[in-house]
Design a protein around this motif. Structure first.
Motif, PDB file in Angstrom:
ATOM      1  N   GLN A   1       0.888  -1.364   0.047  1.00  0.00           N
ATOM      2  CA  GLN A   1       0.056  -0.205  -0.135  1.00  0.00           C
ATOM      3  C   GLN A   1       0.985   1.374  -0.079  1.00  0.00           C
ATOM      4  O   GLN A   1       1.912   1.064   0.103  1.00  0.00           O
ATOM      5  N   GLY A   2       0.052   2.461  -0.292  1.00  0.00           N
ATOM      6  CA  GLY A   2       0.991   3.512  -0.101  1.00  0.00           C
ATOM      7  C   GLY A   2       0.135   4.762  -0.368  1.00  0.00           C
ATOM      8  O   GLY A   2      -0.959   4.894  -0.826  1.00  0.00           O
ATOM      9  N   ASN A   3       0.766   5.949  -0.171  1.00  0.00           N
ATOM     10  CA  ASN A   3       0.042   7.381  -0.446  1.00  0.00           C
ATOM     11  C   ASN A   3       1.110   8.264  -0.425  1.00  0.00           C
ATOM     12  O   ASN A   3       2.224   7.856  -0.769  1.00  0.00           O
TER      13      ASN A   3
ATOM     14  N   GLN B   1       2.589  10.208   1.476  1.00  0.00           N
ATOM     15  CA  GLN B   1       3.662  10.190   2.445  1.00  0.00           C
ATOM     16  C   GLN B   1       4.504   9.275   2.552  1.00  0.00           C
ATOM     17  O   GLN B   1       5.703   9.113   3.164  1.00  0.00           O
ATOM     18  N   ALA B   2       3.888   7.973   2.486  1.00  0.00           N
ATOM     19  CA  ALA B   2       4.756   6.505   2.580  1.00  0.00           C
ATOM     20  C   ALA B   2       4.252   5.654   1.841  1.00  0.00           C
ATOM     21  O   ALA B   2       3.280   5.560   1.354  1.00  0.00           O
ATOM     22  N   LEU B   3       5.290   4.631   1.559  1.00  0.00           N
ATOM     23  CA  LEU B   3       4.945   3.395   1.011  1.00  0.00           C
ATOM     24  C   LEU B   3       5.516   2.181   1.891  1.00  0.00           C
ATOM     25  O   LEU B   3       6.161   2.178   2.637  1.00  0.00           O
ATOM     26  N   VAL B   4       4.309   1.423   2.060  1.00  0.00           N
ATOM     27  CA  VAL B   4       4.360   0.030   2.934  1.00  0.00           C
ATOM     28  C   VAL B   4       4.709  -1.170   2.267  1.00  0.00           C
ATOM     29  O   VAL B   4       4.104  -1.491   1.207  1.00  0.00           O
TER      30      VAL B   4
ATOM     31  N   ALA C   1       6.629  -6.083   7.934  1.00  0.00           N
ATOM     32  CA  ALA C   1       6.264  -4.855   7.095  1.00  0.00           C
ATOM     33  C   ALA C   1       7.193  -4.018   7.476  1.00  0.00           C
ATOM     34  O   ALA C   1       7.846  -3.675   8.597  1.00  0.00           O
TER      35      ALA C   1
ATOM     36  N   GLU D   1       7.630   0.407   6.602  1.00  0.00           N
ATOM     37  CA  GLU D   1       7.195   1.730   6.064  1.00  0.00           C
ATOM     38  C   GLU D   1       8.220   2.514   5.680  1.00  0.00           C
ATOM     39  O   GLU D   1       8.992   2.690   6.474  1.00  0.00           O
TER      40      GLU D   1
ATOM     41  N   ARG E   1       7.695   8.235   1.575  1.00  0.00           N
ATOM     42  CA  ARG E   1       7.831   8.267  -0.116  1.00  0.00           C
ATOM     43  C   ARG E   1       8.864   9.233  -0.433  1.00  0.00           C
ATOM     44  O   ARG E   1       9.260   9.128  -1.751  1.00  0.00           O
TER      45      ARG E   1
END
Length: 228
Positions: A166-168, A170-173, A187, A189, A192
């Protein structure tokens, strides 16, 4: 057209033989529900009729999404060893469908499409997520290499892989998966900004990016398993 055919799958838990529908191709334009199932992880899953264990046979299919200009050939994750032959096969299939051996109309459509070889269900899900986020998948693989470099004890092995989940903005997981079971081991984090730095400073990464030139398999593991 999305094509399915029946195959037998033996449950690893109880040994029962189950009949399952194996997917030969997915057309995401006509079957958006199949794309959604890939993203939520339920695609091609079936409970064993005898003991209820979740079965998921390895992928062996093509995936087409004309609206998003995506064509993928997907195969089993354990085929990374010796991937070159599989990549050659994918390239020949692409050439017949949308490349040099296709009809003029299909070739014109292929000029704007992204073609990829993808190994494993988590890798397919990753591609859909990455492209939906507008990520360059080569830069994503280079970002993973940076993550590996900075981890004290990454669960790195022949039977593990690191995938975007997942991601947005601010960050990529990312998550470490066990190849055989797809079980998430750990996991991570990642800001980004680490990905953005690769995009913003292409000269710093040019030598590494060149190793993916002309490749259909955009996966950092190709650097480990290449025979040449």
């Amino acid at each position: 057209m999305s094509i399915f055919h029946p195959v037998q799958a033996i449950c690893g838990q109880c040994g029962h033989t189950n009949e399952v529908q194996r997917t030969a191709s997915v057309n995401a334009d006509r079957r958006p529900d199949l794309r959604a199932a890939i993203l939520d992880g339920s695609f091609q899953q079936q409970d064993c009729a005898q003991c209820g264990t979740v079965l998921r046979i390895p992928p062996h299919l093509t995936y087409l999404d004309m609206a998003r200009k995506q064509w993928f050939m997907i195969d089993s994750a354990d085929r990374i060893n010796g991937f070159e032959a599989l990549e050659d096969s994918a390239r020949q299939t692409w050439d017949r469908a949308f490349g040099s051996r296709a009809t003029p109309h299909a070739r014109r459509m292929g000029e704007s499409m992204t073609s990829r070889l993808v190994l494993g269900w988590p890798a397919l899900r990753e591609k859909l997520i990455a492209f939906e986020l507008g990520l360059d998948d080569v830069a994503l693989e280079m970002c993973k290499l940076g993550v590996l470099r900075d981890m004290d004890s990454p669960p790195l092995a022949d039977q593990t892989e690191l995938r975007l989940v997942q991601g947005n903005a601010q960050a990529l997981v990312m998550a470490w998966h066990e190849l055989a079971t797809e079980r998430v081991l750990e996991a991570v984090e990642v800001p980004r900004s680490r990905y953005d730095e690769i995009i913003d400073h292409p000269d710093d990464w040019a030598e590494l990016r060149a190793q993916f030139d002309g490749a259909l398999l955009i996966d950092w593991r190709r650097l480990m398993f290449a025979t040449a």
